[in-house]
Design an enzyme around this catalytic site. Structure first.
Site, mmCIF file in Angstrom:
data_model
loop_
_atom_site.group_PDB
_atom_site.id
_atom_site.type_symbol
_atom_site.label_atom_id
_atom_site.label_comp_id
_atom_site.label_asym_id
_atom_site.label_seq_id
_atom_site.Cartn_x
_atom_site.Cartn_y
_atom_site.Cartn_z
ATOM 1 N N LYS A 197 0.844 -1.202 0.000
ATOM 2 C CA LYS A 197 0.000 0.000 0.000
ATOM 3 C C LYS A 197 0.884 1.260 0.000
ATOM 4 O O LYS A 197 2.103 1.172 -0.006
ATOM 5 C CB LYS A 197 -0.937 -0.030 1.204
HETATM 6 C C1 LIG Z 1 -9.105 -3.272 -1.911
HETATM 7 C C2 LIG Z 1 -8.547 -3.917 -0.688
HETATM 8 N N1 LIG Z 1 -9.229 -3.852 0.458
HETATM 9 C C3 LIG Z 1 -8.762 -4.408 1.589
HETATM 10 C C4 LIG Z 1 -7.578 -5.090 1.617
HETATM 11 C C5 LIG Z 1 -7.124 -5.742 2.893
HETATM 12 O O1 LIG Z 1 -5.983 -5.151 3.430
HETATM 13 P P1 LIG Z 1 -5.143 -5.877 4.554
HETATM 14 O O2 LIG Z 1 -4.127 -6.732 3.886
HETATM 15 O O3 LIG Z 1 -4.511 -4.751 5.336
HETATM 16 O O4 LIG Z 1 -6.094 -6.656 5.391
HETATM 17 C C6 LIG Z 1 -6.814 -5.180 0.454
HETATM 18 C C7 LIG Z 1 -5.534 -5.891 0.486
HETATM 19 O O5 LIG Z 1 -4.762 -5.912 -0.418
HETATM 20 C C8 LIG Z 1 -7.312 -4.584 -0.728
HETATM 21 O O6 LIG Z 1 -6.629 -4.670 -1.883
#
Ligand SMILES: Cc1ncc(COP(=O)(O)O)c(C=O)c1O
Length: 323
Positions: free
Chosen positions: A130
Site C-alpha cells: 500500500k
Molecule cells: C481493496 C482492498 N481492500 C482491503 C484489503 C485488505 O488489506 P489488509 O491486507 O490490510 O487486510 C486489500 C488488500 O490488499 C485490498 O486490496
C-alpha cells in the site's frame, strides 16, 4: 488495527451486522470484503462496477437495496474515488451504514477533503504494497465518540475499563491492536506520505506517456492537474478478442523479469460467492476485468526508467503496438 481486514470486520460488528442482514458490495474488489461479510453471518449482495474507474455502480446499489440491507461496502479505486455525494445521499435516504474500503487510496481527496476525514466508517490498509506501510496494519476511522469507544473495545478483547479500576466485557471483541513496533514504523511512513504519493503519481504519468499506442488496452483514468487522486496500482485491461491470452502476456513479461498481478478476481464467481446464487454473466464489467486485467509494476522503489522498461516490453509483446 492489525490490518484493513480487521478494520472491516470490526466495522461490520460495530454496525451489529449479522445473520439475516444483507450487505451490498462491489464484486470487483479484494476477497477480504466478501470474507468479512460472510464471517459476520450476513449475506453479500454483489453489484457491478464501472469498466474504466472500476468503482461500484451506485445505480445498481440503489436497485438492490431492500428491507434487509444494512450496509454498503464500496472499494475506492486509485485514480478516482467513488462519487461520495451520491453514495451518502443513497445511504441517508435508505438509512444504511457505509463502510468505505479505502485500502488503496490513502491521501486521495474528495472536493478538497482527504478521504477518511468525513463519511461514516472508513478503513485503510498499511500492508507492504500500500502507499504507506507498518509491515502489516490498518486503520478504522469513525466520526462519533461513542462509536470510537466501542471500536476501542472491539479491537482489544471487548474489554471496557470500569471506574473502580477493574475491567468488564459485554460484547465479545477480537485481538486486532497494532503492535507498538509496527505503529512506530507506520508513523514514520505517514510523515512521508506526500512524498510517496508524488513519486507514484510521477510514475503513473510516465506510464501514460510511454505506454504503447494501438494496443486496444483500456488504461485507468488519466491523472488531471489538481485532481487530488492518489495512485497505488496501475491496472490495464487487455482488449477482448485479442489473439493474446492474459497468461501469455504475463508470461512474456515475466520472462523479461517483470512481475505482474491480477486485481481482482470476480468475487461473485469465487466458490464462496457462487454459494449465494451468482453465476457467470451476472456482472459483465466485473467479469471482463477479472478475465483481462493485468496489474503492471508500480511501487516506491521504481524510477521512470523502470516504467520505460515495462512499456518497451509491452510494445514488444502486445499485438498491434506502435510507439
Ligand atoms: C481493496 C482492498 N481492500 C482491503 C484489503 C485488505 O488489506 P489488509 O491486507 O490490510 O487486510 C486489500 C488488500 O490488499 C485490498 O486490496
Amino acid at each position: 488495527m492489525t490490518s484493513a481486514t480487521a478494520a472491516i470486520e470490526v466495522a461490520l460488528q460495530l454496525c451489529d451486522i449479522g445473520e439475516g442482514d444483507e450487505v451490498i458490495t462491489c464484486a470487483q474488489s479484494f476477497f477480504t470484503v466478501l470474507n468479512m461479510i460472510v464471517r459476520r453471518g450476513a449475506t453479500p449482495v454483489f453489484v457491478d462496477c464501472d469498466l474504466v474507474t472500476r468503482n461500484i455502480d451506485l445505480g445498481q446499489v440503489e436497485a438492490r437495496i431492500g428491507p434487509r440491507t444494512r450496509a454498503i461496502v464500496p472499494t475506492h479505486w486509485p485514480g478516482s474515488l467513488v462519487d461520495m455525494d451520491a453514495l451518502y445521499a443513497l445511504a441517508r435516504k435508505h438509512r444504511v451504514r457505509v463502510v468505505e474500503d479505502a485500502a488503496l487510496v490513502i491521501g486521495s481527496t474528495y472536493r478538497g477533503r482527504p478521504i477518511g476525514a468525513f463519511g461514516d466508517l472508513v478503513t485503510f490498509s498499511f500492508h507492504p504494497n500500500k502507499n504507506i506501510t507498518s509491515i502489516e496494519g490498518g486503520a478504522l476511522v469513525c466520526n462519533d465518540d461513542g462509536e470510537a469507544r466501542r471500536i476501542d473495545a472491539l479491537r482489544f478483547h471487548g474489554i471496557e475499563r470500569l471506574a473502580d479500576g477493574t475491567r468488564d466485557v459485554r460484547v465479545p471483541g477480537g485481538k486486532f491492536n497494532l503492535p507498538d513496533v509496527n505503529a512506530r514504523i507506520g508513523v514514520e511512513q505517514l510523515a512521508r506520505l506526500p512524498q510517496f504519493l508524488a513519486h507514484r503519481r510521477g510514475l503513473v504519468l510516465r506510464y501514460f506517456e510511454r505506454f504503447p499506442q494501438g494496443t486496444g488496452c483500456v488504461l485507468p483514468p488519466r491523472p488531471q492537474d489538481g485532481d487530488g487522486q492518489s495512485w497505488n496500482m496501475f491496472c490495464i485491461l487487455l482488449p477482448d478478442g485479442s489473439s493474446m491470452s492474459r497468461k501469455a502476456f504475463r508470461d512474456a513479461l515475466e520472462k523479461r523479469g517483470i512481475a505482474t498481478g491480477v486485481s481482482y478476481e470476480a468475487l461473485h464467481l469465487s466458490t464462496l460467492g457462487r454459494q449465494y446464487g451468482y453465476q457467470r454473466g451476472d456482472l459483465p464489467n466485473t467479469e471482463r476485468i477479472a478475465e483481462r486485467t493485468v496489474t503492471l509494476p508500480l511501487h516506491a522503489a521504481m524510477q521512470a526508467a523502470d516504467v520505460d522498461r515495462v512499456c518497451t516490453a509491452c510494445a514488444e509483446i502486445l499485438p498491434n503496438a506502435t510507439r
